[in-house]
Write a protein that holds these residues in place. Structure first.
Motif, short mmCIF file in Angstrom:
data_model
loop_
_atom_site.label_atom_id
_atom_site.label_comp_id
_atom_site.label_asym_id
_atom_site.label_seq_id
_atom_site.Cartn_x
_atom_site.Cartn_y
_atom_site.Cartn_z
N TYR A 38 0.85 -1.19 0.00
CA TYR A 38 0.00 0.00 0.00
C TYR A 38 0.88 1.24 0.00
O TYR A 38 1.85 1.33 0.75
CB TYR A 38 -0.91 0.02 1.23
CG TYR A 38 -1.88 1.18 1.24
CD1 TYR A 38 -3.00 1.17 0.41
CD2 TYR A 38 -1.68 2.28 2.06
CE1 TYR A 38 -3.89 2.24 0.38
CE2 TYR A 38 -2.56 3.35 2.05
CZ TYR A 38 -3.66 3.33 1.21
OH TYR A 38 -4.54 4.39 1.19
N PHE A 39 0.54 2.21 -0.85
CA PHE A 39 1.29 3.45 -0.96
C PHE A 39 0.51 4.58 -0.29
O PHE A 39 -0.67 4.77 -0.57
CB PHE A 39 1.55 3.79 -2.43
CG PHE A 39 2.49 2.84 -3.11
CD1 PHE A 39 3.83 3.16 -3.26
CD2 PHE A 39 2.05 1.61 -3.58
CE1 PHE A 39 4.71 2.28 -3.87
CE2 PHE A 39 2.92 0.72 -4.20
CZ PHE A 39 4.26 1.05 -4.35
N GLY A 40 1.20 5.36 0.56
CA GLY A 40 0.55 6.46 1.25
C GLY A 40 1.58 7.36 1.90
O GLY A 40 2.72 7.46 1.44
N TYR A 41 1.20 8.00 3.02
CA TYR A 41 2.14 8.87 3.73
C TYR A 41 1.65 9.04 5.17
O TYR A 41 0.45 8.89 5.45
CB TYR A 41 2.31 10.22 3.03
CG TYR A 41 1.06 11.06 2.90
CD1 TYR A 41 0.90 12.24 3.63
CD2 TYR A 41 0.04 10.68 2.03
CE1 TYR A 41 -0.23 13.02 3.49
CE2 TYR A 41 -1.10 11.45 1.88
CZ TYR A 41 -1.23 12.62 2.62
OH TYR A 41 -2.38 13.37 2.48
N THR A 42 2.55 9.33 6.07
CA THR A 42 2.23 9.28 7.50
C THR A 42 1.30 10.39 7.97
O THR A 42 0.62 10.23 8.98
CB THR A 42 3.50 9.30 8.35
OG1 THR A 42 4.18 10.56 8.17
CG2 THR A 42 4.43 8.16 7.98
N THR A 43 1.27 11.53 7.29
CA THR A 43 0.39 12.62 7.70
C THR A 43 -0.94 12.61 6.97
O THR A 43 -1.71 13.58 7.04
CB THR A 43 1.08 13.99 7.50
OG1 THR A 43 1.54 14.10 6.15
CG2 THR A 43 2.26 14.14 8.45
N CYS A 44 -1.21 11.53 6.28
CA CYS A 44 -2.49 11.37 5.58
C CYS A 44 -3.63 11.44 6.61
O CYS A 44 -3.59 10.74 7.63
CB CYS A 44 -2.51 10.02 4.86
SG CYS A 44 -4.06 9.63 4.04
N ASP B 279 3.41 -4.39 3.12
CA ASP B 279 4.36 -3.29 2.99
C ASP B 279 3.61 -1.97 2.89
O ASP B 279 2.64 -1.86 2.13
CB ASP B 279 5.21 -3.45 1.72
CG ASP B 279 6.26 -4.53 1.85
OD1 ASP B 279 5.94 -5.60 2.39
OD2 ASP B 279 7.39 -4.32 1.39
N PHE B 280 4.08 -0.97 3.63
CA PHE B 280 3.58 0.39 3.50
C PHE B 280 4.71 1.23 2.92
O PHE B 280 5.78 1.35 3.52
CB PHE B 280 3.15 0.95 4.86
CG PHE B 280 2.69 2.39 4.80
CD1 PHE B 280 1.38 2.70 4.47
CD2 PHE B 280 3.57 3.43 5.08
CE1 PHE B 280 0.95 4.03 4.41
CE2 PHE B 280 3.14 4.76 5.03
CZ PHE B 280 1.84 5.06 4.69
N VAL B 281 4.49 1.80 1.74
CA VAL B 281 5.53 2.59 1.07
C VAL B 281 5.09 4.05 1.05
O VAL B 281 4.04 4.39 0.51
CB VAL B 281 5.77 2.09 -0.36
CG1 VAL B 281 6.82 2.96 -1.05
CG2 VAL B 281 6.22 0.63 -0.35
N SER B 282 5.90 4.91 1.66
CA SER B 282 5.57 6.33 1.71
C SER B 282 5.95 7.02 0.40
O SER B 282 7.06 6.83 -0.12
CB SER B 282 6.30 7.02 2.87
OG SER B 282 6.16 8.43 2.78
N VAL B 283 5.04 7.86 -0.08
CA VAL B 283 5.31 8.66 -1.28
C VAL B 283 5.61 10.11 -0.90
O VAL B 283 5.52 11.02 -1.71
CB VAL B 283 4.11 8.60 -2.26
CG1 VAL B 283 3.96 7.20 -2.82
CG2 VAL B 283 2.81 9.07 -1.60
N ASP B 284 5.99 10.29 0.38
CA ASP B 284 6.35 11.61 0.90
C ASP B 284 7.71 11.50 1.60
O ASP B 284 7.82 11.69 2.82
CB ASP B 284 5.28 12.09 1.89
CG ASP B 284 5.43 13.55 2.26
OD1 ASP B 284 6.26 14.25 1.65
OD2 ASP B 284 4.72 13.99 3.19
N ASP C 253 -1.49 13.41 -3.11
CA ASP C 253 -2.54 12.55 -3.66
C ASP C 253 -1.91 11.23 -4.07
O ASP C 253 -0.77 11.20 -4.54
CB ASP C 253 -3.19 13.20 -4.89
CG ASP C 253 -4.01 14.43 -4.53
OD1 ASP C 253 -4.79 14.34 -3.56
OD2 ASP C 253 -3.85 15.46 -5.19
N HIS C 254 -2.66 10.14 -3.88
CA HIS C 254 -2.11 8.83 -4.23
C HIS C 254 -3.25 7.84 -4.46
O HIS C 254 -4.38 8.04 -3.99
CB HIS C 254 -1.20 8.30 -3.11
CG HIS C 254 -1.89 8.15 -1.78
ND1 HIS C 254 -2.51 6.98 -1.40
CD2 HIS C 254 -2.06 9.03 -0.76
CE1 HIS C 254 -3.04 7.14 -0.19
NE2 HIS C 254 -2.78 8.37 0.22
#
Length: 213
Positions: free
Chosen positions: A80-86, A116-121, A175-176
């Protein structure tokens, strides 16, 4: 009354050759689909007709270890792709995956699966930030990020998109895509889960995949 002229030998030969080619193609096509492994019956996952090759990439895990295609071989991977401040979809999705992971533990399927969590930030999501954020949901989940060059290479290969925009007030808008990508034990892209997610359906499908192939 004139009788029709018999077909010339070259035309007869050509027809025989064409018939042989068509028959051979039909045999090849039938054999291919007859030997193709039947896809499992799944509740919500979408599997592609054929596995897709993933481009080489090099990310960095929050624990300091590299994350490469080799790390996705040997087990089923749900990425999953995201970011911690989402503010919404990322914590909601990880909360669902936390529930799913607990259920998979009860079923004895965790050893064949990986999340897996992959940050895009990457600028804001440092290794320490990622480790704390993802560890809150499960210490078993892998957290990683990397340069935009590597992230772009990987996300394009997986059919995922993301973007970051700096607003006038200095804040950053990210955005993701919201899908969970499925990578098989051979390290190939084979499908995805689309939101909204239901914990039971995810757990059932992951359990089925763990016993497939």
């Amino acid at each position: 009354m004139n009788s029709p002229a018999p077909a010339s030998r070259p035309n007869v030969t050509l027809l025989i050759v064409l018939a042989a080619v068509v028959a051979a193609f039909g045999l090849w096509l039938g054999t291919r689909y007859a030997n193709a492994p039947a896809q499992p019956k799944l509740a919500s996952a979408l599997l592609y007709p054929e596995p897709r090759t993933i481009a080489d990439f090099a990310l960095q895990q929050a624990n300091g270890k590299p994350l490469t295609p080799a790390d996705w071989r040997g087990h089923w991977n749900f990425v999953y792709f995201g970011y911690t401040t989402c503010p919404d979809v990322c914590p909601t999705t990880l909360a669902e995956l936390k529930s799913v992971w607990a259920e998979l533990g009860k079923r004895g399927a965790q050893d064949k699966l990986r999340v897996d969590f992959v940050s895009v930030d990457p600028e804001r999501d440092t290794a320490d930030t990622l480790a704390k954020y993802v560890g809150f949901f499960s210490p078993d989940f892998v957290a990683a990020t990397g340069s935009d060059a590597e992230l772009t290479k990987l996300t394009r290969s997986l059919g995922i998109v993301y973007s970051r925009t700096k607003k006038d007030d200095g804040s950053i808008e990210v955005d993701h895509s919201g899908s969970i990508v499925i990578v098989d034990p051979q390290g190939r892209l084979v499908g995805l889960f689309r939101p909204p997610f239901a914990a039971k359906d995810l757990a059932d499908d992951m359990t089925t995949l763990a016993g497939w192939r």
